[in-house]
Write an enzyme that holds these catalytic residues in place. Sequence first.
Site: not given
Ligand code: ASP
Length: 342
Positions: A15, A60-61, A92, A280
């Site tokens: 993002t 980043s997924s 992420d 945890c």
């Molecule tokens: N889905 C985005 C990512 O991890 C969310 C972010 O940029 O924070 O790439």
Amino acid sequence: MKNQAKILLIYTGGTIGMIKDYSSGALSNFNFADLLTYIPELQLLDCTISTTSFDKPIDSSNMNIGFWVQLATIIEENYNQYDGFVVLHGSDTMSYTSSALSFMLENLKKPVVFTGSQLPIGDLRTDAKENLITSIQIAALRNKGAALIQEVCLYFEYKLYRANRTTKINAEHFEAFASLNYPALAESGVNLRVNETALLVPESDENLIVHKNLVSGVVLLKMFPGMDRDTLEYMLSYPEMKGLVLETYGSGNVTTEEWFLDQLKAVIARGIPVINVTQCSGGSVTMGMYETSVELKKMGVISGKDITTEAALAKVMYLLGQQISPQTFATFFETSIRGEMT
Ligand code: ASP
């Protein structure tokens, strides 16, 4: 011209590097070379900033070992030319990537600061500017001619953490990360306060070594009541499994049902390391504290102590790549090598 710190900004995606098209509302990547157009304040910083970017920035997924190697290689190739590195990454999986990099970069003597944002850079209420500007300031900090911070860390919402101690805890709040088992390395308020006693002190004078041989085939298994015997058997019989991270209850506890323990024993008998980490967010595994973890200790399960799941997965992939004996693997895993456990 005074001796300004030279910082390399590496954009991997996420993002933080996006802008909103206000007519359609859609988010898209902006040309990273135009960063100054979006954050002119960067010109006021007392350092020189260069930028580079993944050819095709990713959400980043989609992170994987190949991208980790790509990132480590960028740092390796630019290591001598720069005083510090700031990695822009989606939030992420930021804790996973930054943990992995902490193991891949041995003898690191310069800061590698990961940051990102919850809102895109062009958004009116964006958290991207503060995160980025302060991360650069942190990467530029010097102490007696050397970098003040000499480790992989993560900066988000006014706090700098040791990267391999972090976990993403919130998908909405600006305060998206926590480090429950280790104090913040720095806090940004009116002043930037560095907690110098918490910083990692390099143990050797050796040059940077970049480890790129990370081994996949690691399985993460989270304990939950109602776990089914057949499903477990199916999962654990995976022939290519190289390591098993077991996310246990509380201080390292599991069910004492025989079928479960027998299957774990069978995995260990195949020479596969099994690591016990707690599900945890804070606290530590102490095997043997309850009856429900005594058997694990007896059968040779390795204690992850207070390591995060993210760091445990990265550490297993890294240690498997070191081609060491099972005994040495266990000893290394139970010892802090990058400040990842207490
Ligand atoms: N889905 C985005 C990512 O991890 C969310 C972010 O940029 O924070 O790439």
